[in-house]
Write a protein that holds these residues in place. Structure first.
Motif, PDB file in Angstrom:
ATOM      1  N   ALA A   1      -8.737  11.386  -3.409  1.00  0.00           N
ATOM      2  CA  ALA A   1     -10.167  11.896  -2.467  1.00  0.00           C
ATOM      3  C   ALA A   1     -10.357  10.711  -1.620  1.00  0.00           C
ATOM      4  O   ALA A   1     -11.034  10.777  -0.630  1.00  0.00           O
ATOM      5  CB  ALA A   1     -11.184  12.214  -3.598  1.00  0.00           C
ATOM      6  N   ALA A   2     -10.094   9.462  -1.995  1.00  0.00           N
ATOM      7  CA  ALA A   2     -10.460   8.199  -1.164  1.00  0.00           C
ATOM      8  C   ALA A   2      -9.581   7.928  -0.077  1.00  0.00           C
ATOM      9  O   ALA A   2      -9.759   7.059   0.739  1.00  0.00           O
ATOM     10  CB  ALA A   2     -10.243   7.015  -2.224  1.00  0.00           C
ATOM     11  N   GLY A   3      -8.413   8.877  -0.091  1.00  0.00           N
ATOM     12  CA  GLY A   3      -7.197   8.560   1.033  1.00  0.00           C
ATOM     13  C   GLY A   3      -6.216   7.751   0.825  1.00  0.00           C
ATOM     14  O   GLY A   3      -5.533   7.419   1.780  1.00  0.00           O
ATOM     15  N   GLY A   4      -6.149   7.151  -0.720  1.00  0.00           N
ATOM     16  CA  GLY A   4      -5.030   6.437  -1.033  1.00  0.00           C
ATOM     17  C   GLY A   4      -5.271   4.932  -0.635  1.00  0.00           C
ATOM     18  O   GLY A   4      -6.212   4.749   0.286  1.00  0.00           O
ATOM     19  N   TYR A   5      -4.441   4.075  -0.635  1.00  0.00           N
ATOM     20  CA  TYR A   5      -4.149   2.961   0.011  1.00  0.00           C
ATOM     21  C   TYR A   5      -4.038   2.970   1.384  1.00  0.00           C
ATOM     22  O   TYR A   5      -3.085   3.616   1.752  1.00  0.00           O
ATOM     23  CB  TYR A   5      -3.213   1.834  -0.883  1.00  0.00           C
ATOM     24  CG  TYR A   5      -3.682   1.356  -2.220  1.00  0.00           C
ATOM     25  CD1 TYR A   5      -4.088   0.272  -2.470  1.00  0.00           C
ATOM     26  CD2 TYR A   5      -3.642   2.533  -3.125  1.00  0.00           C
ATOM     27  CE1 TYR A   5      -4.964   0.043  -3.908  1.00  0.00           C
ATOM     28  CE2 TYR A   5      -3.733   2.131  -4.665  1.00  0.00           C
ATOM     29  CZ  TYR A   5      -4.416   1.044  -4.618  1.00  0.00           C
ATOM     30  OH  TYR A   5      -4.939   0.607  -6.298  1.00  0.00           O
ATOM     31  N   ASP A   6      -4.577   2.078   2.427  1.00  0.00           N
ATOM     32  CA  ASP A   6      -4.422   2.359   3.789  1.00  0.00           C
ATOM     33  C   ASP A   6      -3.182   1.384   4.135  1.00  0.00           C
ATOM     34  O   ASP A   6      -3.053   0.291   3.978  1.00  0.00           O
ATOM     35  CB  ASP A   6      -5.797   1.595   4.294  1.00  0.00           C
ATOM     36  CG  ASP A   6      -5.339   1.916   5.954  1.00  0.00           C
ATOM     37  OD1 ASP A   6      -4.425   1.916   6.536  1.00  0.00           O
ATOM     38  OD2 ASP A   6      -6.379   2.393   6.618  1.00  0.00           O
TER      39      ASP A   6
ATOM     40  N   TRP B   1      -8.854  -4.563  -1.863  1.00  0.00           N
ATOM     41  CA  TRP B   1     -10.380  -4.525  -1.774  1.00  0.00           C
ATOM     42  C   TRP B   1     -10.773  -3.503  -0.850  1.00  0.00           C
ATOM     43  O   TRP B   1     -11.827  -2.682  -1.086  1.00  0.00           O
ATOM     44  CB  TRP B   1     -10.825  -5.785  -1.011  1.00  0.00           C
ATOM     45  CG  TRP B   1     -12.386  -6.191  -1.150  1.00  0.00           C
ATOM     46  CD1 TRP B   1     -13.223  -5.448  -1.251  1.00  0.00           C
ATOM     47  CD2 TRP B   1     -12.907  -7.411  -0.476  1.00  0.00           C
ATOM     48  NE1 TRP B   1     -14.661  -6.097  -1.261  1.00  0.00           N
ATOM     49  CE2 TRP B   1     -14.147  -7.297  -0.715  1.00  0.00           C
ATOM     50  CE3 TRP B   1     -12.196  -8.645   0.132  1.00  0.00           C
ATOM     51  CZ2 TRP B   1     -15.155  -8.415  -0.285  1.00  0.00           C
ATOM     52  CZ3 TRP B   1     -12.979  -9.608   0.215  1.00  0.00           C
ATOM     53  CH2 TRP B   1     -14.538  -9.642   0.330  1.00  0.00           C
ATOM     54  N   ASP B   2     -10.019  -2.933   0.255  1.00  0.00           N
ATOM     55  CA  ASP B   2     -10.379  -1.945   1.279  1.00  0.00           C
ATOM     56  C   ASP B   2     -10.205  -0.594   0.453  1.00  0.00           C
ATOM     57  O   ASP B   2     -11.238  -0.156   0.535  1.00  0.00           O
ATOM     58  CB  ASP B   2      -9.337  -2.067   2.194  1.00  0.00           C
ATOM     59  CG  ASP B   2      -9.594  -0.844   3.272  1.00  0.00           C
ATOM     60  OD1 ASP B   2     -10.485  -0.954   4.024  1.00  0.00           O
ATOM     61  OD2 ASP B   2      -8.599   0.026   3.103  1.00  0.00           O
TER      62      ASP B   2
ATOM     63  N   ARG C   1      -8.538   7.006 -11.833  1.00  0.00           N
ATOM     64  CA  ARG C   1      -8.476   8.424 -11.725  1.00  0.00           C
ATOM     65  C   ARG C   1      -7.360   8.806 -10.628  1.00  0.00           C
ATOM     66  O   ARG C   1      -7.933   8.507  -9.578  1.00  0.00           O
ATOM     67  CB  ARG C   1      -9.860   9.123 -11.717  1.00  0.00           C
ATOM     68  CG  ARG C   1     -10.618   8.792 -12.963  1.00  0.00           C
ATOM     69  CD  ARG C   1     -12.080   9.432 -12.938  1.00  0.00           C
ATOM     70  NE  ARG C   1     -12.849   9.000 -14.105  1.00  0.00           N
ATOM     71  CZ  ARG C   1     -12.742   9.292 -15.315  1.00  0.00           C
ATOM     72  NH1 ARG C   1     -11.791  10.086 -15.446  1.00  0.00           N
ATOM     73  NH2 ARG C   1     -13.820   8.761 -16.099  1.00  0.00           N
ATOM     74  N   ARG C   2      -6.461   9.629 -10.677  1.00  0.00           N
ATOM     75  CA  ARG C   2      -5.751   9.925  -9.874  1.00  0.00           C
ATOM     76  C   ARG C   2      -6.436  10.847  -8.705  1.00  0.00           C
ATOM     77  O   ARG C   2      -5.996  10.794  -7.592  1.00  0.00           O
ATOM     78  CB  ARG C   2      -4.353  10.607 -10.149  1.00  0.00           C
ATOM     79  CG  ARG C   2      -3.497   9.502 -10.644  1.00  0.00           C
ATOM     80  CD  ARG C   2      -2.125   9.907 -11.017  1.00  0.00           C
ATOM     81  NE  ARG C   2      -1.287  10.780  -9.855  1.00  0.00           N
ATOM     82  CZ  ARG C   2      -1.067  11.907  -9.540  1.00  0.00           C
ATOM     83  NH1 ARG C   2      -1.570  12.918 -10.440  1.00  0.00           N
ATOM     84  NH2 ARG C   2      -0.622  12.442  -8.743  1.00  0.00           N
ATOM     85  N   ASP C   3      -7.343  11.765  -9.157  1.00  0.00           N
ATOM     86  CA  ASP C   3      -8.149  12.538  -8.135  1.00  0.00           C
ATOM     87  C   ASP C   3      -8.880  11.906  -7.305  1.00  0.00           C
ATOM     88  O   ASP C   3      -9.150  12.146  -6.078  1.00  0.00           O
ATOM     89  CB  ASP C   3      -8.716  13.561  -8.958  1.00  0.00           C
ATOM     90  CG  ASP C   3      -9.751  13.143 -10.176  1.00  0.00           C
ATOM     91  OD1 ASP C   3      -9.607  12.101 -10.239  1.00  0.00           O
ATOM     92  OD2 ASP C   3     -10.797  14.076 -10.402  1.00  0.00           O
TER      93      ASP C   3
ATOM     94  N   SER D   1       0.893  -1.170   0.059  1.00  0.00           N
ATOM     95  CA  SER D   1      -0.005   0.005   0.043  1.00  0.00           C
ATOM     96  C   SER D   1       0.807   1.316   0.045  1.00  0.00           C
ATOM     97  O   SER D   1       0.530   2.094  -0.877  1.00  0.00           O
ATOM     98  CB  SER D   1      -1.017   0.055   1.390  1.00  0.00           C
ATOM     99  OG  SER D   1      -2.055  -1.004   1.077  1.00  0.00           O
ATOM    100  N   ALA D   2       1.787   1.252   0.724  1.00  0.00           N
ATOM    101  CA  ALA D   2       2.966   2.414   0.955  1.00  0.00           C
ATOM    102  C   ALA D   2       3.738   2.378  -0.470  1.00  0.00           C
ATOM    103  O   ALA D   2       3.538   3.735  -0.902  1.00  0.00           O
ATOM    104  CB  ALA D   2       3.881   2.238   1.978  1.00  0.00           C
TER     105      ALA D   2
END
Length: 298
Positions: A159-164, A174-175, A153-155, A71-72
């Motif tokens: 907006a989704a906060g990226g991968y946790d 999936w998250d 879409r990168r925006d 994710s990071a």
């Protein structure tokens, strides 16, 4: 308007597989505007040598970080891009030559499409075609419906906060999809196997299945409002999956009469399935009645 496209390839101690992944990106029929390789703290000699070659090549940007998880690594790569759209690709997988062209077209043609991917072709220890269905948020609540390899879409990623980055045990894609789709839109799937997915018994995906219930429970807790909003749909979808698996078991047992019917599950249709199988076996074992031909009378 034609969008700009970047690709992020992530890897950790994957040696020449990363080179193969990058090669598949550079052979795209629609060439990406930017390619970033993010190494998640590799230590083996071959992987480091491959990264050095890629960095010296000039057409690929190589970022190196301490081991922090996929994710990071994905977030670092996506942050380094300056493009409208972005593909994330694991370093042990490959793209068919038309993946970027086909998925970018879906995003450019429909603003409601926030991500796009395709079917997968498994190779390695297993060989099969996998057909994920994609869809809106409700379609992702009972099972993941998109490969991790996806154009975004990168925006919307931002907006989704990226991968946790706290999710290092599996299901991080999936998250992310649940977070991405909670704001609306859908992930579209090209109905062709444009992802070459490497299979291995030691892969992170296979290992995560040992903890599937625990990890799925975390998703429910993390996205509880979404699950509560669509509770009926989730339960019906889970039941439909259970019915489909029971039907597959029933057909398998019918095809193999040597399998004993000495156990049945309760409360999920298992008893009815055993009754149907036993009835079919009994009918198959009973010889057909012989027709009685009347004797002519003089």
């Amino acid at each position: 308007m034609r969008a700009t496209v970047g690709v992020v390839v992530t890897g950790f101690d994957q040696g020449d597989l990363v080179r193969e992944a990058v090669g598949s990106v550079l052979r795209q029929t629609r060439a990406p505007d930017q390619v970033v390789v993010v190494d998640d703290g590799s230590t083996d000699v071959r992987s480091l040598a491959v990264l050095d070659v890629l960095a010296a090549d000039g057409g690929v940007q190589v970022l190196r970080q301490e081991n922090a998880g996929v994710s990071a690594a994905r977030n670092a790569g996506l942050s380094a891009l300056g493009t409208d759209l972005a593909v994330v690709l694991d370093g042990d997988d490959r793209l068919a030559e038309t993946f970027v062209e086909r998925t970018a077209a879906l995003l450019e043609e429909d603003a409601d499409v926030v991500g796009a991917s395709s079917w997968l072709r498994m190779h390695g220890v297993a060989h099969a075609i996998v057909r994920p269905a994609g869809g809106a948020a409700v379609d992702f609540l009972h099972r993941n419906a998109s490969p991790a390899t996806v154009m975004l879409r990168r925006d919307r990623w931002r907006a989704a906060g990226g991968y946790d980055e706290r999710m290092r045990d599996g299901f991080e894609d999936w998250d992310f999809f649940l977070a991405l789709l909670a704001a609306g839109g859908r992930i579209e799937i090209v109905p062709e196997p444009l992802i070459e997915y490497r299979t291995s018994p030691t892969s992170a995906n296979v290992r995560s299945m040992d903890r599937r219930l625990e990890l799925y429970g975390r998703l429910v807790d993390r996205h509880r409002p979404l699950f509560e909003e669509h509770l009926r749909a989730v339960l019906l979808a889970q039941e439909a999956a259970s019915i489909a698996r029971l039907d597959a078991w029933e057909q398998l047992v019918l095809d193999h009469p040597e399998v004993p019917l000495d156990d049945a599950t309760y409360g999920d249709g298992g008893m009815a399935a055993v009754v149907r199988v036993a009835t079919a076996r009994a009918e198959a074992a009973t010889p057909p009645a012989r027709a009685v031909v009347p004797v002519p009378q003089d």
